[in-house]
Design a protein around this motif. Structure first.
Motif, PDB file in Angstrom:
ATOM      1  N   ASP A  69     -49.328  42.907  68.774  1.00 30.49           N
ATOM      2  CA  ASP A  69     -48.633  42.623  68.344  1.00 30.49           C
ATOM      3  C   ASP A  69     -47.876  42.289  69.959  1.00 30.49           C
ATOM      4  O   ASP A  69     -47.209  41.874  70.319  1.00 30.49           O
ATOM      5  N   ASP A  70     -48.289  43.795  70.361  1.00 33.17           N
ATOM      6  CA  ASP A  70     -47.935  43.154  72.549  1.00 33.17           C
ATOM      7  C   ASP A  70     -48.394  42.766  72.918  1.00 33.17           C
ATOM      8  O   ASP A  70     -47.692  41.827  73.794  1.00 33.17           O
ATOM      9  N   ALA A  74     -46.662  39.364  72.251  1.00 31.19           N
ATOM     10  CA  ALA A  74     -44.894  39.306  72.272  1.00 31.19           C
ATOM     11  C   ALA A  74     -44.902  37.662  73.107  1.00 31.19           C
ATOM     12  O   ALA A  74     -43.908  37.568  72.996  1.00 31.19           O
ATOM     13  N   SER A  75     -45.276  37.280  73.818  1.00 30.69           N
ATOM     14  CA  SER A  75     -44.954  36.182  74.440  1.00 30.69           C
ATOM     15  C   SER A  75     -46.082  35.493  74.217  1.00 30.69           C
ATOM     16  O   SER A  75     -45.348  34.170  74.820  1.00 30.69           O
ATOM     17  N   VAL A  76     -46.635  34.784  73.461  1.00 30.63           N
ATOM     18  CA  VAL A  76     -47.371  33.600  72.858  1.00 30.63           C
ATOM     19  C   VAL A  76     -46.610  32.918  71.649  1.00 30.63           C
ATOM     20  O   VAL A  76     -46.563  33.565  70.636  1.00 30.63           O
ATOM     21  N   ASP A  77     -46.510  31.939  72.017  1.00 34.27           N
ATOM     22  CA  ASP A  77     -45.752  31.593  70.995  1.00 34.27           C
ATOM     23  C   ASP A  77     -47.408  30.608  69.471  1.00 34.27           C
ATOM     24  O   ASP A  77     -48.269  30.553  70.035  1.00 34.27           O
ATOM     25  N   SER A 130     -36.250  38.347  67.218  1.00 36.41           N
ATOM     26  CA  SER A 130     -36.201  36.861  68.493  1.00 36.41           C
ATOM     27  C   SER A 130     -37.991  36.145  68.434  1.00 36.41           C
ATOM     28  O   SER A 130     -37.608  35.260  68.593  1.00 36.41           O
ATOM     29  N   THR A 131     -38.779  37.179  69.134  1.00 39.45           N
ATOM     30  CA  THR A 131     -40.400  36.605  69.126  1.00 39.45           C
ATOM     31  C   THR A 131     -40.587  36.334  67.556  1.00 39.45           C
ATOM     32  O   THR A 131     -40.595  36.288  66.971  1.00 39.45           O
ATOM     33  N   GLU A 149     -42.846  38.853  65.732  1.00 40.45           N
ATOM     34  CA  GLU A 149     -41.705  39.950  65.319  1.00 40.45           C
ATOM     35  C   GLU A 149     -41.263  39.233  64.226  1.00 40.45           C
ATOM     36  O   GLU A 149     -40.844  39.490  63.297  1.00 40.45           O
TER      37      GLU A 149
END
Length: 844
Positions: A452-453, A456-459, A487-488, A491
């Motif tokens: 998940d980390d 986290a910044s991947v759409d 939010s992400t 998540e």
């Protein structure tokens, strides 16, 4: 005496000179002379220019041949294409050498095609490596006819079926044959104008366009191939331009220098324009380009089969302890994929048909030994599996990850060719179906599952999926409740998975379960899952519900059905039972691939005091939304056997659009050609009737001669201008002799043959009769007119038999207009037929 000029007195008294009747023999190699053997005719007719033309066209065909690279595996297609080109050119050369007719040329080419094609196109089935076998002959025939349809549904590049190599072979064979016949037989027969020479470019251009249309979105060196093709064609046309051929030697040297400079300019401009223009105006990767495989409907339509997820309860209820298949090569944690579904209809998750999404889960294509790579995939590891089928049956082939190759053990060619693959979902089917005793070897790659980390910044990836239908409102409400403050994207999706996993209870609806759960995953069942006191269901309901919530969240998602065996021991075969069936959700992340999520809860102990009423008899009146017109009562059973009403499917069957448009494209030219031939035939009938019904006998006689002249002109014979009828008859007889000699293989470049005395005498007799009718001074008898018309018809029929089928076809497509002017002149001449100078000259 030869060469001595005599004088004669014309009717008007003016002296004129004429040559002795004895002809002077020409010393040129192209003059009249004795007949020479076919080899001599070849040396004279098919001269160096013809072979240079054929060499240039062959180079263009080889450039076009490279267009097969994206759709065929390996470089062997080049060998097949080159051999096919040599075979086609050889057939055309032999046809020119012996003066074969069109039918004999075609038969020779076909014999050479099958005789030499085996080692070039299907070497695996050759006897002793070179001799044809029954299998190779069948492959050459099937590949030439059906290979075009198969290659459009293949996952490119394709290595099987083995007859696919017949495509480049037959393509170059046919275009080489046509080019050789045009260059060696058709082109030398007349003056080589630039338009006539340009006809040789038709075959290379057609082949070049065909390789583009059947290719893929990623061509091989498209800029380089296009530039080379255009530059070679333009330079060749520039040098073959006949302008200045009759110039003096000094002028020719000047023209050669200009051509050299012009050629250099054309090459430089072509390279610069293609490089700069391609970079500025070329389509982007997203824009893509048109290829026929993107619009052709594949032959396998999964809509004809029940949704795999609809039969989920059949595995848990009836096949729980049955060994479905045995897999050798699994490692702990592997899950066997069966089918992937991305379409929700309000009744079930299903595989989208090609009418809904051309590149979706229902777009299956024929594959050979190698599978195409998935578009969105990150490889983690490789699996080599050996699968033996037991109690499983169906068209869906179980596998792990993304398959890269498959081998059906003991299967015949027809069964191997029934394998279809969907690269978007990594799903494989066997159209003939798997059954007990079947075995296959499968090589595949597994998907990387990041933490998940890492996500986290991947759409989520932008993947086009079919729209949802009849989704209950409670799905959107529960989605908003479960994601909370996440939010992400990862998540939010993980929050949905966690909520379903922790708040739900697992029940397959068996007698051993503490609380029964109803089968199915239609809109009413999904609403029941969220509105009852406890969320109770199994993988079928929880995976279906989570996929709907992810889609409502705005992210792409799909449901995967498969098996998760628990007794996997690395290095030992694993028996996969019906009770190992499972389902999960996959969501694509940009640059990563489809990441799996498992929302099904593990808890099976359901608190009894929280269930206010038994669920064994669900009330149909609480189901929402209302069912569609086709009641899905099978949702109340353990298996959904639905998937369509056969009678409705039969009534709704329509031909695919590409079939309709292809048929229209093929039939339309023939219809237009037939209509034009009908119009021309009617005009000729009207012209002949008008001439036969002229008011006076001499006008009807002139009409017969005009009909003869127009018929010759329509057959391609040149009508000499401002000549007497006798001179016109002599010209027609000489042209007919040359045409007859050309059909026998001597060609226009050989020594001019002498006119047939019978033909010459018949035409001159008709000319004399016509002159007599015009200048005799009285009306012509009906018997003489009838004799003139019958003779004209006889000579016109002989002229038609003396030309090839192409000239006969052209004669049916055009109407000569010169006869109308001659008819008017003849009518005017009859009014002045008392003039003595008309009697002397005999002009019409």
């Amino acid at each position: 005496m030869s060469g001595i000029e005599d004088t004669a007195t014309q009717a008007g008294g003016a002296p004129r000179t004429r040559r002795s009747a004895r002809p002077r023999r020409r010393t040129s190699s192209r003059g009249a002379g004795a007949w020479r053997p076919p080899t001599a005719g070849l040396a004279a007719g098919a001269d160096r220019r013809a072979f240079i033309d054929l060499g240039v066209v062959s180079l263009l065909l080889l450039i076009a041949l490279t267009g097969f690279a994206p759709v065929l595996v390996g470089p062997w297609f080049l060998v097949a294409g080159v051999v096919g080109l040599v075979v086609g050119i050889a057939a055309g050369w032999v046809s020119r050498l012996f003066g074969l007719s069109a039918i004999l040329t075609a038969l020779l080419a076909i014999v050479l095609y099958f005789l030499i094609g085996t080692p070039a196109a299907i070497p695996g089935q050759a006897i002793l490596g070179v001799l044809p076998s029954l299998g190779s002959l069948r492959g050459l025939a099937v590949g030439a006819v059906f290979g075009w349809a198969d290659v459009l549904t293949l996952g490119a590049p394709a290595a099987a079926p083995d007859y696919l190599l017949a495509l480049p072979y037959v393509s170059l064979w046919l275009t080489g044959l046509v080019s050789a016949v045009l260059a060696l037989r058709w082109l030398p027969r007349a003056t080589r104008s630039l338009g006539r020479v340009a006809v040789l470019l038709i075959a290379p251009v057609v082949l070049y366009v065909a390789t583009i249309v059947i290719g893929t979105d990623e061509p091989v060196q498209a800029l380089l191939r296009g530039t080379a093709f255009a530059v070679v064609a333009l330079v060749w046309l520039g040098w073959r331009n006949p302008f200045g051929r009759n110039a003096s030697l000094q002028d020719r040297s000047t023209l050669v220098r200009r051509k050299l400079v012009g050629t250099a300019v054309v090459v430089a401009a072509g390279v610069a324009a293609s490089t700069l223009g391609g970079a500025v105006t070329g389509p982007t990767v997203d824009a893509g380009r048109f290829v026929l495989r993107d619009v052709v409907q594949p032959p396998f339509d999964p809509v004809d089969y029940p949704s795999p997820l609809a039969g989920f309860r059949n595995y848990t209820a009836d096949l729980d302890e049955t060994i479905l298949f045995t897999v050798d090569g699994l490692v702990p944690g592997d899950q066997v994929r069966l089918a992937t579904m991305d379409l929700y209809t309000g009744r079930l998750w299903d595989v989208a048909g090609v009418d809904v999404a051309t590149n979706g889960s229902g777009s299956f294509r024929l594959v050979g030994g190698e599978f195409p790579e998935p578009e969105l995939f990150t490889e983690a590891d490789t699996r080599s599996l050996q699968v033996t089928v037991g109690g499983y049956s169906g068209v869906w082939i179980p596998g792990v990850g993304a398959p890269s190759s498959i081998t059906l053990e003991g299967a015949d060619t027809e069964r191997v060719e029934s394998v279809r693959f969907n690269a978007a979902t990594s799903t494989t089917v066997l159209m003939s179906g798997l059954s007990e005793g079947d075995a296959y070897a499968l090589t595949s790659e597994t998907q990387v599952v990041p933490s998940d980390d890492a996500l986290a910044s991947v759409d989520p990836a932008d993947v086009s999926l079919p729209p949802l239908n009849d989704v209950p409102d409670v799905v959107s409400a529960k989605m908003s409740e479960y994601i909370g403050n996440a939010s992400t994207p990862i998540e939010q999706i993980r929050a949905l998975e966690t909520a379903l996993h922790t708040k739900g209870f697992l029940s397959h609806g068996l007698a051993s379960d503490s609380v029964a759960s109803r089968a199915g995953h239609g809109a009413d069942r999904i609403e029941e899952l969220f509105t009852r006191n406890q969320m109770i269901g199994d993988q079928e309901q929880f995976a279906a519900a989570m996929a709907l919530m992810v889609r409502e969240l705005g992210y792409p998602a799909r449901v995967v059905m498969g098996f998760a065996p628990e007794n996997v021991v690395e290095g030992q075969p694993t028996d996969v039972m019906g009770g190992d069936v499972t389902a999960w959700v996959e969501v694509p992340f940009d640059g990563v691939g489809w990441v799996p999520f498992y929302p099904t809860p593990d808890e099976t102990e359901i608190p009894q005091d929280q269930n206010p009423k038994p669920q064994t008899e669900p009330q149909p009146q609480v189901r929402q939304p209302p069912r569609v017109e086709k009641q899905q009562e099978d949702l109340l059973t353990s298996v959904d056997t639905e998937d369509g009403d056969d009678e409705e499917k039969d009534e709704a069957f329509v031909l695919p659009a590409w079939v309709v448009w292809t048929a229209i494209g093929i039939v339309s030219p023939y219809v237009l050609l037939g209509l034009w031939m009908l119009v021309v035939a009617l005009r000729k009938i009207a012209r002949r009737r008008r001439r036969r019904r002229a008011p006076t006998g001499h006008e009807r006689a002139v009409g017969a001669w005009d009909e003869l002249v127009d018929g010759h002109a329509e057959l391609g014979y040149a009508v000499p201008p401002n000549q007497t009828r006798t001179a016109t008859a002599s010209s027609f007889a000489a042209q007919r002799a040359r045409a007859s000699a050309g059909r026998r293989g001597r060609g226009a470049a050989s020594d001019a043959p002498a006119a047939d005395p019978v033909v010459l005498g018949g035409l001159r007799e008709l000319a004399a009769r016509a002159d007599e009718a015009v200048f005799a001074g009285g009306d012509t008898a009906d018997d003489s007119v009838d004799t003139l018309w019958s003779g004209a018809r006889r000579e016109l029929l002989g002229a038609t038999r003396g030309v090839g089928w192409w000239r006969r076809l052209r004669s049916r497509l055009r109407v000569n207009r010169s006869g109308r002017a001659r008819s008017r002149a003849a009518a005017a001449g009859t009014r002045r037929r008392g003039a003595t100078h008309r009697v002397a000259t005999g002009r019409s």
